[in-house]
Scaffold this active site. Structure first.
Site, PDB file in Angstrom:
ATOM      1  CB  SER A 200      -0.931   0.001   1.206  1.00 30.08           C
ATOM      2  OG  SER A 200      -0.218  -0.213   2.404  1.00 30.08           O
ATOM      3  CG  HIS A 228      -3.691  -0.626  -2.060  1.00 26.24           C
ATOM      4  ND1 HIS A 228      -3.971   0.718  -2.049  1.00 26.24           N
ATOM      5  CD2 HIS A 228      -3.604  -0.992  -0.753  1.00 26.24           C
ATOM      6  CE1 HIS A 228      -4.038   1.153  -0.809  1.00 26.24           C
ATOM      7  NE2 HIS A 228      -3.817   0.128   0.000  1.00 26.24           N
ATOM      8  CE  LYS A 259      -7.141   0.347   0.666  1.00 27.44           C
ATOM      9  NZ  LYS A 259      -7.359   1.479   1.576  1.00 27.44           N
TER      10      LYS A 259
HETATM   11  C1  LIG Z   1      -3.396  -3.632   2.177  1.00 28.25           C
HETATM   12  C2  LIG Z   1      -4.583  -3.152   2.947  1.00 28.25           C
HETATM   13  N1  LIG Z   1      -5.353  -4.048   3.577  1.00 28.25           N
HETATM   14  C3  LIG Z   1      -6.431  -3.681   4.278  1.00 28.25           C
HETATM   15  C4  LIG Z   1      -6.784  -2.350   4.398  1.00 28.25           C
HETATM   16  C5  LIG Z   1      -7.969  -1.970   5.241  1.00 28.25           C
HETATM   17  O1  LIG Z   1      -9.037  -1.627   4.442  1.00 28.25           O
HETATM   18  P1  LIG Z   1     -10.263  -0.781   5.020  1.00 28.25           P
HETATM   19  O2  LIG Z   1      -9.970   0.655   4.746  1.00 28.25           O
HETATM   20  O3  LIG Z   1     -11.442  -1.281   4.249  1.00 28.25           O
HETATM   21  O4  LIG Z   1     -10.366  -1.107   6.466  1.00 28.25           O
HETATM   22  C6  LIG Z   1      -6.022  -1.387   3.758  1.00 28.25           C
HETATM   23  C7  LIG Z   1      -6.400   0.040   3.878  1.00 28.25           C
HETATM   24  O5  LIG Z   1      -5.625   0.932   3.891  1.00 28.25           O
HETATM   25  C8  LIG Z   1      -4.886  -1.789   3.020  1.00 28.25           C
HETATM   26  O6  LIG Z   1      -4.111  -0.887   2.426  1.00 28.25           O
END
Ligand SMILES: Cc1ncc(COP(=O)(O)O)c(C=O)c1O
Length: 410
Positions: A200, A228, A259
């Site tokens: 990310s 992502h 996202k």
């Molecule tokens: C790789 C990854 N997994 C999980 C999440 C968590 O997602 P959410 O915003 O739906 O809680 C994110 C959010 O930034 C992320 O970048």
């Protein structure tokens, strides 16, 4: 001598006075310091939808730090779907999916999601973070071993802590390190390799092909968090696992609606049996309320759009290539890659925060990222399919100008 006429304190006031003040952490200290320096970078309010240009802190700003990769957050069809769902189902579900919180809309979304991702089943959570917490702690037991990439998202790190399994961490994106961990584990032990698909903060793509090969060699199972990647990678947006044509070799793919889907919620897809198990063991699913009707309807509409969004994916790739080239020509220290997440590595935290503040003043928003999320303080930039060439060229010009002013570039 002056006489004081203070009233004696009553019991409640005495207790309040005696209460220890809350300890100030180094993070709060840093927040206080950066506020006093005028470079505090968090919680800046937006007053428009997340598009290529937004109003932030009451000024026009080029948005270079969203996760709205396909630009769907203010797509008219998405807005229409949300309004229709609210009119039909109301504003909230008022309960867990497990009990009163399941709508036919959730069931439809899960069915469509599984088909879209090429898996037998899917289950939706309230957020992507909750998906990781529920999936990783729900699927592993105390005799299992989790083998996790060093740079995995915080929700994976927390999920490993929550799980009863042991966790070992391999060096980021280092397949020799991963193999060493696998080799050192007794054959009889159940092993789960967990990695982000697209990392990310730095935008690098996990070597899913090698991960899968090693998993087969050492009889491990694989979970990819593709928060992502889904929407803009793969043949029709099925993400980084689809990009490698390896959907049948990855046991579980976790994702988020926050996202490319431009909604809120999380999900996991996999074999029917694993999904059935998680539906009854993922505590973050069972003990938390369902995503609201509008969020489910938006996610469903996004899926429908993904199937035919080749033009948006092509445009995003073009925008990514143009922006990456601009940043490289300007002389910024970046990490090359193919994803729309483009890091600009600064190094020193204060220098990065000053750069960030000056960028905001000049009308560009980026994500300021500090260690340990990244090895060195970085501004994370990310592209949208809906950025125009004008947006991107202007952003690069401003980045370059502000970087020179801050002696980041010569
Ligand atoms: C790789 C990854 N997994 C999980 C999440 C968590 O997602 P959410 O915003 O739906 O809680 C994110 C959010 O930034 C992320 O970048």
């Amino acid at each position: 001598m002056t006489e004081t006429t203070q009233e004696p304190l009553n019991n409640t006031e005495m207790k309040r006075k005696k209460k220890k003040s809350f300890p100030i952490s180094s993070k709060v200290n840093l927040a206080r310091y950066t506020k006093s320096e005028g470079i505090y970078p968090y919680f800046i309010p937006l007053s428009t939808a997340v598009g290529p240009r937004v109003v932030m802190n009451n000024r026009q700003t080029i948005m270079l730090g969203s996760n709205n990769y396909l630009g769907l957050a203010n797509h008219p069809e998405m807005i229409k779907a949300a309004i229709k769902a609210i009119q039909t189902y109301g504003t909230g579900c008022t309960g867990s999916r497990f009990l009163n919180g399941t709508l036919d809309l959730h069931v439809k979304l899960e069915k469509e999601l599984a088909a879209f991702m090429g898996k037998e089943g899917a289950i939706c959570f309230s957020t992507g973070m909750q998906a990781n917490l529920g999936v990783i702690s729900g699927i592993t037991s105390k005799n299992d071993l989790i083998i996790s990439d060093e740079k995995n998202h915080g929700s994976i790190i927390d999920a490993c802590r929550l799980s009863y399994a042991n966790t070992v961490v391999y060096n980021h994106d280092n397949m020799e390190s991963l193999e060493r961990c696998l080799r050192a584990t007794p054959k009889s032990k159940s092993k789960w390799i967990i990695s982000d698909g697209v990392f990310s903060m730095e935008g690098s793509l996990a070597q899913i092909d090698v991960i899968v090969e090693l998993a087969e060699k050492y009889d491990a199972r694989v979970i990819i968090d593709d928060a992502h990647g889904v929407g803009h990678m793969g043949h029709h947006g099925e993400g980084s696992v689809g990009h490698f044509n390896l959907m049948d070799k990855v046991d579980l793919v976790v994702g988020t609606f926050s996202k490319s889907f431009a909604s809120i919620g999380g999900f996991v897809v996999g074999d029917r049996e694993l999904i059935e198990h998680l539906s009854h063991h993922a505590r973050s699913l069972i003990f938390s309320a369902a995503i609201p009707p509008s969020a489910a309807a938006i996610a469903l509409k996004a899926l429908e759009i993904f199937y035919t969004a080749d033009d948006l994916r092509t445009q995003l790739r073009k925008n990514t290539a143009r922006f990456r080239k601009g940043v490289e020509i300007s002389g910024f220290h970046t990490i090359s890659g193919i994803t729309p997440v483009v890091p600009i590595i600064i190094g020193d935290v204060m220098k990065m925060l000053r750069f960030n503040r000056d960028l905001l003043d000049a009308g560009v928003y980026v994500n300021p990222v500090v260690p340990p999320a990244v090895p060195k303080a970085t501004v994370r930039t990310s592209l949208m399919a809906t950025h125009t060439e004008e947006d991107l060229d202007e952003a690069v010009q401003i980045l370059e100008y502000v970087a020179k002013k801050n002696r980041i570039l010569k």
